[in-house]
Design an enzyme around this catalytic site. Sequence first.
Site, PDB file in Angstrom:
ATOM      1  N   PHE A 150       0.815  -1.223   0.000  1.00  0.00           N
ATOM      2  CA  PHE A 150       0.000   0.000   0.000  1.00  0.00           C
ATOM      3  C   PHE A 150       0.841   1.262   0.000  1.00  0.00           C
ATOM      4  CE2 PHE A 150       0.961  -0.053   4.524  1.00  0.00           C
ATOM      5  CZ  PHE A 150       1.063   1.299   4.810  1.00  0.00           C
ATOM      6  N   LYS A 174      -1.225  -7.101  -9.235  1.00  0.00           N
ATOM      7  CA  LYS A 174      -2.182  -7.271  -8.131  1.00  0.00           C
ATOM      8  C   LYS A 174      -1.766  -6.237  -7.086  1.00  0.00           C
ATOM      9  CE  LYS A 174      -2.958  -8.512  -4.451  1.00  0.00           C
ATOM     10  NZ  LYS A 174      -3.318  -7.518  -3.400  1.00  0.00           N
ATOM     11  N   CYS A 194       9.595   1.822   3.600  1.00  0.00           N
ATOM     12  CA  CYS A 194      10.527   0.730   3.904  1.00  0.00           C
ATOM     13  C   CYS A 194      11.938   1.273   4.077  1.00  0.00           C
ATOM     14  CB  CYS A 194      10.508  -0.319   2.818  1.00  0.00           C
ATOM     15  SG  CYS A 194      11.181   0.288   1.292  1.00  0.00           S
ATOM     16  N   GLU A 198       9.081  -4.232  13.076  1.00  0.00           N
ATOM     17  CA  GLU A 198       8.874  -3.059  12.224  1.00  0.00           C
ATOM     18  C   GLU A 198       7.580  -2.388  12.706  1.00  0.00           C
ATOM     19  OE1 GLU A 198       7.859  -3.918   8.099  1.00  0.00           O
ATOM     20  OE2 GLU A 198       8.955  -2.128   7.465  1.00  0.00           O
ATOM     21  N   GLU A 250      -4.955  -3.826  -1.829  1.00  0.00           N
ATOM     22  CA  GLU A 250      -6.403  -3.564  -1.784  1.00  0.00           C
ATOM     23  C   GLU A 250      -6.729  -2.294  -0.998  1.00  0.00           C
ATOM     24  OE1 GLU A 250      -4.575  -5.892  -0.420  1.00  0.00           O
ATOM     25  OE2 GLU A 250      -5.631  -7.089   1.081  1.00  0.00           O
ATOM     26  N   ARG A 251      -5.703  -1.697  -0.327  1.00  0.00           N
ATOM     27  CA  ARG A 251      -5.964  -0.482   0.451  1.00  0.00           C
ATOM     28  C   ARG A 251      -6.060   0.763  -0.438  1.00  0.00           C
ATOM     29  NH1 ARG A 251      -6.374  -3.443   4.108  1.00  0.00           N
ATOM     30  NH2 ARG A 251      -4.747  -4.652   5.092  1.00  0.00           N
ATOM     31  N   SER A 269       5.377  -7.018   3.325  1.00  0.00           N
ATOM     32  CA  SER A 269       5.963  -7.384   4.614  1.00  0.00           C
ATOM     33  C   SER A 269       6.728  -8.713   4.509  1.00  0.00           C
ATOM     34  CB  SER A 269       4.858  -7.480   5.665  1.00  0.00           C
ATOM     35  OG  SER A 269       3.902  -8.427   5.240  1.00  0.00           O
TER      36      SER A 269
HETATM   37  P1  NAD Z   1       1.558  -6.597   3.087  1.00  0.00           P
HETATM   38  O1  NAD Z   1       2.590  -7.673   3.152  1.00  0.00           O
HETATM   39  O2  NAD Z   1       0.454  -6.613   4.066  1.00  0.00           O
HETATM   40  O3  NAD Z   1       0.856  -6.594   1.637  1.00  0.00           O
HETATM   41  C1  NAD Z   1       1.596  -6.590   0.454  1.00  0.00           C
HETATM   42  C2  NAD Z   1       0.803  -7.306  -0.635  1.00  0.00           C
HETATM   43  O4  NAD Z   1       0.602  -8.665  -0.247  1.00  0.00           O
HETATM   44  C3  NAD Z   1      -0.575  -6.702  -0.879  1.00  0.00           C
HETATM   45  O5  NAD Z   1      -0.827  -6.683  -2.259  1.00  0.00           O
HETATM   46  C4  NAD Z   1      -1.503  -7.660  -0.154  1.00  0.00           C
HETATM   47  O6  NAD Z   1      -2.771  -7.759  -0.763  1.00  0.00           O
HETATM   48  C5  NAD Z   1      -0.770  -8.990  -0.254  1.00  0.00           C
HETATM   49  N1  NAD Z   1      -1.059  -9.879   0.890  1.00  0.00           N
HETATM   50  C6  NAD Z   1      -1.376  -9.491   2.155  1.00  0.00           C
HETATM   51  N2  NAD Z   1      -1.561 -10.585   2.930  1.00  0.00           N
HETATM   52  C7  NAD Z   1      -1.345 -11.665   2.147  1.00  0.00           C
HETATM   53  C8  NAD Z   1      -1.372 -13.074   2.382  1.00  0.00           C
HETATM   54  N3  NAD Z   1      -1.656 -13.575   3.584  1.00  0.00           N
HETATM   55  N4  NAD Z   1      -1.086 -13.900   1.363  1.00  0.00           N
HETATM   56  C9  NAD Z   1      -0.788 -13.404   0.141  1.00  0.00           C
HETATM   57  N5  NAD Z   1      -0.746 -12.082  -0.137  1.00  0.00           N
HETATM   58  C10 NAD Z   1      -1.013 -11.213   0.851  1.00  0.00           C
HETATM   59  O7  NAD Z   1       2.367  -5.203   3.126  1.00  0.00           O
HETATM   60  P2  NAD Z   1       1.762  -3.740   3.196  1.00  0.00           P
HETATM   61  O8  NAD Z   1       1.218  -3.509   4.565  1.00  0.00           O
HETATM   62  O9  NAD Z   1       0.903  -3.457   2.035  1.00  0.00           O
HETATM   63  O10 NAD Z   1       3.098  -2.877   3.001  1.00  0.00           O
HETATM   64  C11 NAD Z   1       3.975  -2.555   4.045  1.00  0.00           C
HETATM   65  C12 NAD Z   1       5.164  -3.504   4.110  1.00  0.00           C
HETATM   66  O11 NAD Z   1       5.856  -3.488   2.862  1.00  0.00           O
HETATM   67  C13 NAD Z   1       6.187  -3.089   5.146  1.00  0.00           C
HETATM   68  O12 NAD Z   1       6.647  -4.243   5.782  1.00  0.00           O
HETATM   69  C14 NAD Z   1       7.291  -2.441   4.325  1.00  0.00           C
HETATM   70  O13 NAD Z   1       8.557  -2.458   4.921  1.00  0.00           O
HETATM   71  C15 NAD Z   1       7.247  -3.284   3.096  1.00  0.00           C
HETATM   72  N6  NAD Z   1       7.863  -2.622   1.965  1.00  0.00           N
HETATM   73  C16 NAD Z   1       9.070  -3.077   1.535  1.00  0.00           C
HETATM   74  C17 NAD Z   1       9.699  -2.456   0.478  1.00  0.00           C
HETATM   75  C18 NAD Z   1      11.020  -2.957  -0.020  1.00  0.00           C
HETATM   76  O14 NAD Z   1      11.419  -2.578  -1.111  1.00  0.00           O
HETATM   77  N7  NAD Z   1      11.715  -3.787   0.723  1.00  0.00           N
HETATM   78  C19 NAD Z   1       9.094  -1.364  -0.153  1.00  0.00           C
HETATM   79  C20 NAD Z   1       7.848  -0.924   0.305  1.00  0.00           C
HETATM   80  C21 NAD Z   1       7.231  -1.566   1.364  1.00  0.00           C
END
Ligand code: NAD
Length: 499
Positions: A149, A173, A281, A384, A176-177, A226
């Site tokens: 998101f 994909k 991140c 985090e 969804e937020r 994450s």
């Molecule tokens: P998230 O892991 O909750 O969601 C990321 C994606 O995964 C979304 O599209 C979501 O729909 C999907 N998802 C969520 N739960 C899932 C599941 N159980 N099974 C399969 N898919 C699932 O992350 P977020 O809250 O959207 O974003 C924040 C996180 O992203 C933080 O941990 C941040 O550090 C990380 N991030 C990392 C980078 C990097 O380059 N390392 C960059 C930006 C964000």
Amino acid sequence: MQELTHYINGAHVKGTSGRFSDVYNPATGEVQAKTPLASAAEMDAAVQAAMAAQPAWAATNPQRRARVLMAFVGLLNRDMDKLAEALSREHGKTFPDAKGDVQRGLEVVEYCIGAPELLKGEFTDGAGPGIDIYSMRQPLGVTAGITPFNFPAMIPMWMFAPAIACGNAFILKPSERDPSVPLMLAELMEEAGLPKGILQVVNGDKEAVDAIIDHDVIQSIGFVGSTPIAEYIYGRGCSNGKRVQCFGGAKNHMIVMPDADMDQAADALVGAGYGAAGERCMAISVAVPVGDETADRLIEKLVPRIEKLKVGPYTAGDDVDYGPVVTAAAKEKIHGLVQSGIDQGAELVVDGRDFSLQGYEDGFFVGPHLFDKVTPDMDIYQQEIFGPVLSTVRAGSYEEALKLAMDHEMGNGTAIFTRDGDAARDFANRVNVGMIGVNVPIPVPLAYHTFGGWKKSAFGDLNQHGPDAFKFYTRTKTITSRWPSGIKEGGEFHFKQME
Ligand code: NAD
């Protein structure tokens, strides 16, 4: 209430699964739209359209493919304000920050315009008698990406621009937020001349993600989000035989040496710790002053700066430093971790728990927090937080500070603030983290370098954008050819143009 769609084969398509997710305006707490959550059958419809369109796109020469990206850059600039407004409304970040989100994606699109140069193969003339060996980079076919998101414009572009420049079809994909901007980007790519089916957006949650991981036709998966989900997708995607790169969470340390310019270090920490409400991140979430005297001076500089931070809705324009966090659940998690910090003995120097904004009482705003005397066994150090909470861990020496950054399981980014070139060089050489800043708090590399962390912050061998992206989205094919000598053809008199 607005019902969002998928974008499949060049058209907005309503969700048919019957499942939806609420999209909030984080500044007001109101539900402003609902987004459909795709079933495996809806994902398959996108895969079939991608499969049908991709061979002709792969056969289009790289210059022509790059021209679509060139036109897309023009459209992004034309619609910059519109995109940024939609982004701020769903994400909550400030308007200038939302423009930055679009801009850092746009820069990767610009880099990908160099596809004809970047896709050039290798050639050995005369490897043996009449024998030449050459390598070419071919697209993978149908590729997919799953994005978080916190950068709903930048990260999708980091994935789809190189994938498409290389001749692949790409299924996105998004989170969804905040799914509106990704849908707008797909429309703009088609306005720029991209054929239908090459970039599609399928909204959804775990069910859509699993449909990607298990689909035989999809050749590669890019993921950013994450760490637990990154690990899950990497493991299952690889065992399904796909090429996978997954980027996870972070806990970025900033070492402050006794010789650092303390005003500069404090300014940097405030921007890197609290900008975008800490939902980056590459945010700095841990300050590591070396020596108690340094720590005292740093805290003294930090407190007034943090107390002056302006927290508010994006509609306040330039007059606000950071906005709300993305959901009520995120706010609750941050407050829970702050409480754990207090319970486990950290010193809460700036307390943002009672923060409230008149007229926006239902928004997901979190006041700024600063902890001192945090120790590595505490939850606020290990996890985090992804909120406006900065932890200070006092280190007795440079070696102790370095060890802290090295022992943490995350390794996305880190920084050192010092006037000592030797300390800076030593730190950059020894620390086991992917991206390092020397007197730069958020060292996000530009488009023509690559972006990626180490340890539990990234899974897979290749980084995002830069030359690595062109490796990730292509396969190498190597041809050894022998042409026995014979009668040569007659001359050609026309200067051929590439069509
Ligand atoms: P998230 O892991 O909750 O969601 C990321 C994606 O995964 C979304 O599209 C979501 O729909 C999907 N998802 C969520 N739960 C899932 C599941 N159980 N099974 C399969 N898919 C699932 O992350 P977020 O809250 O959207 O974003 C924040 C996180 O992203 C933080 O941990 C941040 O550090 C990380 N991030 C990392 C980078 C990097 O380059 N390392 C960059 C930006 C964000």
